[in-house]
Design a protein around this motif. Structure first.
Motif, PDB file in Angstrom:
ATOM      1  N   LEU A 120       7.883   1.557 -28.346  1.00  0.00           N
ATOM      2  CA  LEU A 120       7.754   1.976 -26.845  1.00  0.00           C
ATOM      3  C   LEU A 120       7.668   1.047 -25.575  1.00  0.00           C
ATOM      4  O   LEU A 120       7.256  -0.042 -25.808  1.00  0.00           O
ATOM      5  N   TYR A 121       8.409   1.108 -24.784  1.00  0.00           N
ATOM      6  CA  TYR A 121       8.270   0.538 -23.410  1.00  0.00           C
ATOM      7  C   TYR A 121       6.819   0.796 -23.022  1.00  0.00           C
ATOM      8  O   TYR A 121       6.302   1.603 -23.212  1.00  0.00           O
ATOM      9  N   PRO A 122       6.331  -0.469 -21.991  1.00  0.00           N
ATOM     10  CA  PRO A 122       4.982  -0.147 -21.769  1.00  0.00           C
ATOM     11  C   PRO A 122       5.183   1.000 -20.462  1.00  0.00           C
ATOM     12  O   PRO A 122       6.345   1.162 -19.771  1.00  0.00           O
ATOM     13  N   PRO A 123       4.018   1.530 -20.048  1.00  0.00           N
ATOM     14  CA  PRO A 123       4.298   2.518 -19.285  1.00  0.00           C
ATOM     15  C   PRO A 123       4.905   2.229 -17.722  1.00  0.00           C
ATOM     16  O   PRO A 123       5.499   3.227 -17.198  1.00  0.00           O
ATOM     17  N   GLU A 124       4.903   1.174 -17.245  1.00  0.00           N
ATOM     18  CA  GLU A 124       5.352   0.876 -16.053  1.00  0.00           C
ATOM     19  C   GLU A 124       6.863   0.568 -16.027  1.00  0.00           C
ATOM     20  O   GLU A 124       7.696   0.772 -15.119  1.00  0.00           O
ATOM     21  N   ILE A 125       7.663   0.570 -17.333  1.00  0.00           N
ATOM     22  CA  ILE A 125       8.944   0.605 -17.473  1.00  0.00           C
ATOM     23  C   ILE A 125       9.632   1.927 -17.941  1.00  0.00           C
ATOM     24  O   ILE A 125      10.610   2.177 -17.522  1.00  0.00           O
ATOM     25  N   LEU A 126       8.836   2.711 -18.551  1.00  0.00           N
ATOM     26  CA  LEU A 126       9.170   4.159 -19.045  1.00  0.00           C
ATOM     27  C   LEU A 126       9.812   4.855 -17.823  1.00  0.00           C
ATOM     28  O   LEU A 126       9.408   4.933 -16.693  1.00  0.00           O
ATOM     29  N   GLY A 127      11.038   5.500 -17.887  1.00  0.00           N
ATOM     30  CA  GLY A 127      11.760   6.037 -17.054  1.00  0.00           C
ATOM     31  C   GLY A 127      12.600   5.445 -16.250  1.00  0.00           C
ATOM     32  O   GLY A 127      13.278   5.998 -15.309  1.00  0.00           O
ATOM     33  N   LEU A 128      12.505   4.023 -16.233  1.00  0.00           N
ATOM     34  CA  LEU A 128      13.298   3.279 -15.274  1.00  0.00           C
ATOM     35  C   LEU A 128      14.616   2.987 -15.975  1.00  0.00           C
ATOM     36  O   LEU A 128      14.744   2.765 -17.110  1.00  0.00           O
ATOM     37  N   THR A 129      15.650   2.802 -15.064  1.00  0.00           N
ATOM     38  CA  THR A 129      17.035   2.295 -15.756  1.00  0.00           C
ATOM     39  C   THR A 129      17.009   0.515 -15.778  1.00  0.00           C
ATOM     40  O   THR A 129      15.928  -0.125 -15.097  1.00  0.00           O
ATOM     41  N   GLU A 130      17.975   0.137 -16.523  1.00  0.00           N
ATOM     42  CA  GLU A 130      17.839  -1.409 -16.730  1.00  0.00           C
ATOM     43  C   GLU A 130      18.043  -2.054 -15.452  1.00  0.00           C
ATOM     44  O   GLU A 130      17.435  -3.157 -15.175  1.00  0.00           O
ATOM     45  N   GLU A 131      18.921  -1.324 -14.580  1.00  0.00           N
ATOM     46  CA  GLU A 131      19.078  -1.949 -13.192  1.00  0.00           C
ATOM     47  C   GLU A 131      17.565  -2.039 -12.295  1.00  0.00           C
ATOM     48  O   GLU A 131      17.361  -2.943 -11.507  1.00  0.00           O
ATOM     49  N   GLU A 177      15.638  -5.167 -10.912  1.00  0.00           N
ATOM     50  CA  GLU A 177      15.281  -5.234  -9.617  1.00  0.00           C
ATOM     51  C   GLU A 177      13.841  -5.477  -9.374  1.00  0.00           C
ATOM     52  O   GLU A 177      13.390  -6.271  -8.452  1.00  0.00           O
ATOM     53  N   LEU A 178      12.968  -4.854 -10.183  1.00  0.00           N
ATOM     54  CA  LEU A 178      11.408  -5.019 -10.025  1.00  0.00           C
ATOM     55  C   LEU A 178      10.999  -6.165 -10.766  1.00  0.00           C
ATOM     56  O   LEU A 178       9.709  -6.249 -10.776  1.00  0.00           O
ATOM     57  N   LYS A 179      11.956  -6.641 -11.441  1.00  0.00           N
ATOM     58  CA  LYS A 179      11.514  -7.888 -12.306  1.00  0.00           C
ATOM     59  C   LYS A 179      10.109  -7.516 -13.280  1.00  0.00           C
ATOM     60  O   LYS A 179       9.236  -8.355 -13.434  1.00  0.00           O
ATOM     61  N   LEU A 180      10.435  -6.333 -13.851  1.00  0.00           N
ATOM     62  CA  LEU A 180       9.333  -5.921 -14.968  1.00  0.00           C
ATOM     63  C   LEU A 180       9.792  -6.719 -16.252  1.00  0.00           C
ATOM     64  O   LEU A 180      10.972  -6.916 -16.395  1.00  0.00           O
ATOM     65  N   THR A 181       8.837  -7.048 -17.155  1.00  0.00           N
ATOM     66  CA  THR A 181       9.073  -7.475 -18.323  1.00  0.00           C
ATOM     67  C   THR A 181       8.142  -6.581 -19.478  1.00  0.00           C
ATOM     68  O   THR A 181       7.353  -5.752 -19.199  1.00  0.00           O
ATOM     69  N   ASP A 182       8.887  -6.530 -20.770  1.00  0.00           N
ATOM     70  CA  ASP A 182       8.286  -6.081 -21.896  1.00  0.00           C
ATOM     71  C   ASP A 182       7.368  -7.105 -22.646  1.00  0.00           C
ATOM     72  O   ASP A 182       7.968  -7.546 -23.490  1.00  0.00           O
ATOM     73  N   PRO A 183       6.113  -7.355 -22.492  1.00  0.00           N
ATOM     74  CA  PRO A 183       5.517  -8.493 -23.074  1.00  0.00           C
ATOM     75  C   PRO A 183       5.316  -8.068 -24.559  1.00  0.00           C
ATOM     76  O   PRO A 183       5.532  -8.842 -25.643  1.00  0.00           O
ATOM     77  N   TRP A 184       5.165  -6.750 -25.080  1.00  0.00           N
ATOM     78  CA  TRP A 184       4.868  -6.562 -26.234  1.00  0.00           C
ATOM     79  C   TRP A 184       6.180  -6.322 -27.003  1.00  0.00           C
ATOM     80  O   TRP A 184       6.146  -6.622 -28.192  1.00  0.00           O
ATOM     81  N   GLY A 185       7.454  -6.014 -26.530  1.00  0.00           N
ATOM     82  CA  GLY A 185       8.500  -5.998 -27.087  1.00  0.00           C
ATOM     83  C   GLY A 185       8.611  -7.487 -27.548  1.00  0.00           C
ATOM     84  O   GLY A 185       9.564  -7.539 -28.680  1.00  0.00           O
ATOM     85  N   GLU A 186       8.590  -8.622 -26.810  1.00  0.00           N
ATOM     86  CA  GLU A 186       8.939  -9.645 -27.256  1.00  0.00           C
ATOM     87  C   GLU A 186       7.700 -10.416 -28.555  1.00  0.00           C
ATOM     88  O   GLU A 186       8.138 -11.056 -29.269  1.00  0.00           O
ATOM     89  N   LYS A 187       6.574  -9.700 -28.417  1.00  0.00           N
ATOM     90  CA  LYS A 187       5.632  -9.919 -29.478  1.00  0.00           C
ATOM     91  C   LYS A 187       5.886  -9.336 -30.806  1.00  0.00           C
ATOM     92  O   LYS A 187       5.470  -9.664 -31.831  1.00  0.00           O
ATOM     93  N   SER A 188       6.241  -7.855 -30.685  1.00  0.00           N
ATOM     94  CA  SER A 188       6.288  -6.888 -31.642  1.00  0.00           C
ATOM     95  C   SER A 188       7.583  -6.915 -32.431  1.00  0.00           C
ATOM     96  O   SER A 188       8.459  -5.796 -32.158  1.00  0.00           O
ATOM     97  N   ILE A 189       8.093  -7.904 -32.935  1.00  0.00           N
ATOM     98  CA  ILE A 189       9.408  -8.068 -33.658  1.00  0.00           C
ATOM     99  C   ILE A 189       8.929  -7.411 -34.963  1.00  0.00           C
ATOM    100  O   ILE A 189       8.475  -7.797 -35.769  1.00  0.00           O
ATOM    101  N   PRO A 190      10.211  -6.582 -35.298  1.00  0.00           N
ATOM    102  CA  PRO A 190       9.871  -5.913 -36.655  1.00  0.00           C
ATOM    103  C   PRO A 190      10.043  -6.997 -37.674  1.00  0.00           C
ATOM    104  O   PRO A 190      10.814  -8.050 -37.933  1.00  0.00           O
ATOM    105  N   SER A 191       9.131  -6.573 -39.010  1.00  0.00           N
ATOM    106  CA  SER A 191       9.116  -7.335 -40.079  1.00  0.00           C
ATOM    107  C   SER A 191      10.529  -7.553 -40.529  1.00  0.00           C
ATOM    108  O   SER A 191      11.060  -6.501 -40.740  1.00  0.00           O
TER     109      SER A 191
END
Length: 135
Positions: free
Chosen positions: A57-68, A72-86
């Motif tokens: 899942l995306y973090p709550p602050e990103i959920l529901g937002l478009t890629e644009e 634009e808001l310069k948000l990142t998904d820190p867990w997405g970078e750390k949680s790479i599937p085995s």
């Protein structure tokens, strides 16, 4: 010992074992806990199926937002970078936009799918019918 057959309308849900001396309040609490636990397992299974398809899942602050909007808001998904599937991943975009699209490889998907299948078997309503047919 008494076996109580829990139903919702005409549909069997599960069996619960109790004694004749069990107070109704305790029995109701046990039935509610069991029913809610089965619902929770069903929700976890649904999320695991989505995890196998589209990653975490995306973090709550990103959920529901478009890629644009995310750019634009310069948000990142820190867990997405750390949680790479085995074993790595392939990108499979989530059409709903709730997940990062990092789909685990086939081997990890099989592990998740097998775990979901086992959990669903353990809470299956068919078990009630099998148990009733035995008796």
């Amino acid at each position: 010992m008494v076996i109580i057959h829990i139903k919702h309308k005409d549909e069997s849900q599960f069996l619960i074992e109790s004694t004749l001396g069990t107070p109704i309040e305790n029995l109701v609490k046990s039935v509610v806990d069991m029913y809610n636990g089965r619902l929770k397992i069903g929700r976890i299974c649904a999320e695991m199926e989505e995890l196998a398809k589209h990653g975490t899942l995306y973090p709550p602050e990103i959920l529901g937002l478009t890629e644009e909007q995310v750019e634009e808001l310069k948000l990142t998904d820190p867990w997405g970078e750390k949680s790479i599937p085995s074993g790595g991943f392939t990108y499979w975009k989530d059409p709903v936009g709730r997940r990062n699209g990092k789909q685990p490889r086939k081997e990890m998907q099989d592990v998740l799918t097998n775990a979901v299948g086992d959990a669903k078997e353990m809470i299956s309503k068919k078990l009630v019918l099998q148990e009733c047919q035995k008796n």
